[in-house]
Design a protein around this motif. Structure first.
Motif, PDB file in Angstrom:
ATOM      1  N   MET A 608       0.839  -1.208   0.000  1.00  0.00           N
ATOM      2  CA  MET A 608       0.000   0.000   0.000  1.00  0.00           C
ATOM      3  C   MET A 608       0.872   1.257   0.000  1.00  0.00           C
ATOM      4  O   MET A 608       0.616   2.207  -0.735  1.00  0.00           O
ATOM      5  CB  MET A 608      -0.943   0.004   1.211  1.00  0.00           C
ATOM      6  N   VAL A 609       1.909   1.249   0.829  1.00  0.00           N
ATOM      7  CA  VAL A 609       2.799   2.417   0.896  1.00  0.00           C
ATOM      8  C   VAL A 609       3.474   2.631  -0.458  1.00  0.00           C
ATOM      9  O   VAL A 609       3.533   3.753  -0.973  1.00  0.00           O
ATOM     10  CB  VAL A 609       3.848   2.228   2.027  1.00  0.00           C
ATOM     11  N   TRP A 610       3.975   1.545  -1.030  1.00  0.00           N
ATOM     12  CA  TRP A 610       4.633   1.641  -2.340  1.00  0.00           C
ATOM     13  C   TRP A 610       3.673   2.247  -3.363  1.00  0.00           C
ATOM     14  O   TRP A 610       4.019   3.172  -4.091  1.00  0.00           O
ATOM     15  CB  TRP A 610       5.102   0.247  -2.782  1.00  0.00           C
ATOM     16  N   SER A 611       2.442   1.717  -3.410  1.00  0.00           N
ATOM     17  CA  SER A 611       1.502   2.159  -4.445  1.00  0.00           C
ATOM     18  C   SER A 611       1.005   3.590  -4.172  1.00  0.00           C
ATOM     19  O   SER A 611       0.828   4.370  -5.094  1.00  0.00           O
ATOM     20  CB  SER A 611       0.357   1.149  -4.577  1.00  0.00           C
ATOM     21  N   ILE A 612       0.810   3.947  -2.908  1.00  0.00           N
ATOM     22  CA  ILE A 612       0.347   5.315  -2.580  1.00  0.00           C
ATOM     23  C   ILE A 612       1.415   6.345  -2.959  1.00  0.00           C
ATOM     24  O   ILE A 612       1.123   7.347  -3.612  1.00  0.00           O
ATOM     25  CB  ILE A 612       0.004   5.419  -1.073  1.00  0.00           C
ATOM     26  N   TRP A 613       2.644   6.062  -2.584  1.00  0.00           N
ATOM     27  CA  TRP A 613       3.710   7.039  -2.879  1.00  0.00           C
ATOM     28  C   TRP A 613       3.992   7.111  -4.384  1.00  0.00           C
ATOM     29  O   TRP A 613       4.328   8.159  -4.905  1.00  0.00           O
ATOM     30  CB  TRP A 613       4.974   6.686  -2.089  1.00  0.00           C
ATOM     31  N   ARG A 614       3.830   5.981  -5.065  1.00  0.00           N
ATOM     32  CA  ARG A 614       4.036   5.971  -6.517  1.00  0.00           C
ATOM     33  C   ARG A 614       2.964   6.821  -7.195  1.00  0.00           C
ATOM     34  O   ARG A 614       3.242   7.629  -8.077  1.00  0.00           O
ATOM     35  CB  ARG A 614       3.950   4.509  -7.012  1.00  0.00           C
ATOM     36  N   ARG A 615       1.714   6.654  -6.723  1.00  0.00           N
ATOM     37  CA  ARG A 615       0.612   7.435  -7.287  1.00  0.00           C
ATOM     38  C   ARG A 615       0.823   8.934  -7.033  1.00  0.00           C
ATOM     39  O   ARG A 615       0.618   9.759  -7.909  1.00  0.00           O
ATOM     40  CB  ARG A 615      -0.706   6.979  -6.648  1.00  0.00           C
ATOM     41  N   ARG A 616       1.289   9.247  -5.829  1.00  0.00           N
ATOM     42  CA  ARG A 616       1.528  10.653  -5.505  1.00  0.00           C
ATOM     43  C   ARG A 616       2.621  11.246  -6.394  1.00  0.00           C
ATOM     44  O   ARG A 616       2.520  12.387  -6.836  1.00  0.00           O
ATOM     45  CB  ARG A 616       1.965  10.788  -4.040  1.00  0.00           C
TER      46      ARG A 616
END
Lengths: 622, 36
Positions: A608-616
């Motif tokens: 989740m952290v990986w995908s959230i920061w990537r999206r940001r």
């Protein structure tokens, strides 16, 4: 997902302090502390205990509040976002995941313990264990799903029902939000808890007599224990557990504080309230009451019997013996329930905050996610309890994980944020200055002490067998005539020839369970003769096992671990039949399932952290 | 109770009570003045 909502704030300072104290005050204050103190030098235990409080209890408390309040300023309620902002390196947000995964793993098993307290409150009110013929040890083990018998509970249904109530109530409080949920609950639960503590404390003191011998047992200083490193480790561990340090929970609470909140005083006040309950009522209730009821000669055995045995077996026995199950039994278990409830609801908040702040879930969506994860994750805790699943989770999340997380946090605070800025942040809005010596402690002593504890616990885990998933044997008794008696297990002394023989047979049983990859069960029909050796009438087991171990060895096993019949409804002078069940449990599969749950929880949040920061990052580029 | 146990108990209890009272007095005195 919805856009980031405006972050909540605490309704009042006192509410925030009570919530922080509530997350810290738990079952451990009333049950773990007296056991630890009694087994580690009595009054002398308080020397390493207070030193631990000063060297890393209070420093870590202030570190957590400082990092948390900084995170709140940036709109982050959990450590992935906080560490990311402070450190500014990609690894930091992944290190911060521990501060979200640990709380979730913790609440999965802690809520089960909370459910026991709620259930026992109900059992006390309804007088379910008031009948003197009920063996409270068997009653407890059957309720939690650990026993091989089913005299009082069939399966896990009752335990699941109370667990479901606890999970739903916890999620409901979290859904209501910080101010209208956790804060409101703490404002009601903590004063009630204190009131219950005072009521039970006064009751214990009013008993007089051996109560003071119990206090003496708990407080008489054995200064020689100060030279034993186990005493220091026990004290350090107790401080860790009692202050809810290393869970990411206090950071989350601090993120809802105002920017100029006096966090020095807030942290100190919450800690002082926790210490007040632990040191005074933790030492005043359980052990002195046990000394009064069971007599001072049995107090060492009771103190060593463990947290759950003191709370769920010895205490109900006292209330029953004194005819106060309904009133004092209910108060005692409601007290434990409130202590556990305020802790679970507080520790769960980082998960809610992560979903709301980082994943941009609405409060309802976050609550629904949490309810699902909590429900699904609790099932293996209950089912695998008899294989030591709860202990395994507690080791990884409630012991080792805390120290690892606290080490990372102390390092980030003192060495990355840097002491000049960290010190300034800590004192923003503070009326009380932290003594300058703590600057040195936070920079050098706390991280080194944490590293030492981590090394010692890891050493104990690797070489002391904590990580071993070897088989365990559980023994139970059934009387064919339905009458209930009390059976005292008399394991042979390890140093005697009988003890050596017992160990050899036990090792063979363990090997048999390991080879078959399943539980090995042996049934014995015994005839008990009062004040004489039991007679083995029949041995029921898989023929291959009987051949493998030998009938004589199995028979000796029954006689060595066999029961001493204590009392059976006034007919203890007559010989009678008893069925003994020995179950050697193959634990490897269960333990690996638990480890998989822990790994999966971490993996989900890492993803989740990986995908959230990537999206940001993508949004920022766009 | 032995004197040593009594001394340890009374000292630690007094310290804990004093700390809790000091903290709460400070908090209550300032509650509402600069609180959230």
């Amino acid at each position: 997902m919805a856009q980031a909502p405006k972050r909540e704030e605490w309704g009042s300072r006192i509410g925030m302090i009570l919530a922080a104290a509530g997350s810290a005050i738990g079952i451990g204050n009333l049950l773990r502390f007296p056991g630890q103190a009694a087994n580690n030098g009595g009054g002398a235990f308080m020397i390493p205990y207070i030193l631990s409080l000063l060297l890393f209890g209070l420093p870590l408390m202030w570190i957590a509040w400082t990092i948390g309040r900084m995170g709140g300023r940036w709109g982050h309620g959990t450590t992935p976002g906080m560490f990311d902002k402070i450190v500014g390196r990609p690894w930091a947000k992944y290190a911060g995941v521990i501060g979200v995964a640990l709380p979730l793993i913790f609440i999965l098993y802690y809520t089960y313990i909370e459910a026991w307290c709620l259930a026992y409150s109900f059992f006390s009110l309804t007088g379910k264990y008031a009948d003197p013929s009920i063996d409270l040890n068997v009653f407890f083990h059957e309720f939690v799903g650990d026993a091989v018998t089913a005299h009082y509970f069939q399966g896990h249904t009752v335990a699941f029902a109370f667990l479901a109530i606890c999970v739903v109530v916890n999620v409901w409080v979290l859904y209501r939000g910080v101010s209208r949920g956790i804060e409101l609950v703490s404002k009601i639960a903590i004063p009630t808890l204190l009131l219950f503590c005072i009521a039970l404390g006064v009751w214990v003191l009013s008993l007089g007599g051996d109560v003071f011998r119990g206090l003496d047992f708990l407080w008489r200083p054995d200064l020689s224990r100060l030279f034993d490193q186990a005493t220091w480790l026990a004290a350090a561990g107790q401080i860790f557990f009692t202050l809810s340090l290393g869970y990411g929970c206090l950071e989350c609470f601090a993120s809802y504080a105002k920017e100029d909140e006096d966090i020095v005083m807030t942290g100190l006040t919450a800690s002082s309230l926790n210490e007040f309950v632990e040191v005074i009522f933790g030492s005043l209730i359980a052990i002195p009451a046990a000394a009064f009821y069971f007599g001072p000669e049995r107090i060492t055995e009771i103190a060593a019997s463990g947290t759950f045995s003191i709370g769920m077996v010895s205490m109900p026995e006292i209330f029953r013996g004194m005819g106060t199950v309904t009133i004092l039994g209910s108060i005692w278990f409601l007290l434990l329930f409130f202590a556990a409830f305020t802790s679970s609801v507080g520790v769960a908040q980082p998960v809610m905050a992560f979903l709301q702040d980082e994943a941009r879930y609405s409060r309802g969506q976050a609550a629904l996610f949490l309810l699902g994860a909590w429900t699904v994750g609790s099932i293996p805790v209950v089912i695998l309890y008899k294989y030591g699943g709860l202990d395994e989770m507690d080791f990884w999340a409630g012991t080792l994980g805390l120290v690892v997380f606290a080490m990372i946090e102390a390092f980030i605070f003192a060495w990355i944020l840097g002491m000049p800025r960290a010190w300034e942040e800590l004192h923003r809005g503070a009326h009380l200055r932290v003594p300058i010596v703590f600057r040195f402690i936070m920079k050098w002593i706390t991280p080194v002490a944490l590293a030492a504890i981590f090394a010692a616990w890891l050493y104990g885990a690797v070489f002391g067998g904590t990580l071993s998933a070897g088989p365990r044997t559980e023994i139970g008794f059934i009387r064919p005539d339905g009458l209930r008696g009390h059976f005292l297990s008399r394991p042979a002394n390890a140093d005697t020839p009988e003890g050596v023989m017992l160990r050899e047979i036990q090792e063979k049983l363990d090997a048999a369970a390991e080879a078959r990859r399943e539980n090995v069960r042996i049934l014995y029909d015994l005839v008990i003769y009062p004040q004489s050796t039991p007679h083995v009438e029949r041995i029921g087991a898989e023929p291959a096992l009987i051949e493998e171990l030998g009938r004589d060895a199995l028979r000796n096993y029954a006689l060595l671990v066999g029961p001493a019949y204590d009392r059976a409804d006034g007919e203890n002078l007559r010989p009678h039949e008893v069925r003994m069940i020995c179950e050697t449990r193959y634990r490897r599969t269960a333990i690996w399932i638990v480890r998989a749950v822990i790994l999966a929880t971490n993996a989900v949040f890492l993803f989740m952290v990986w995908s959230i920061w990537r999206r940001r990052a993508q949004e920022a580029q766009a | 109770m032995s004197p040593s146990a009594l001394v340890f108990m009374v000292t630690v209890w007094s310290a804990v009570v004093a700390l809790a009272v000091f903290c709460f007095v400070q908090v209550l005195r300032r509650n509402g003045k600069d609180g959230p």
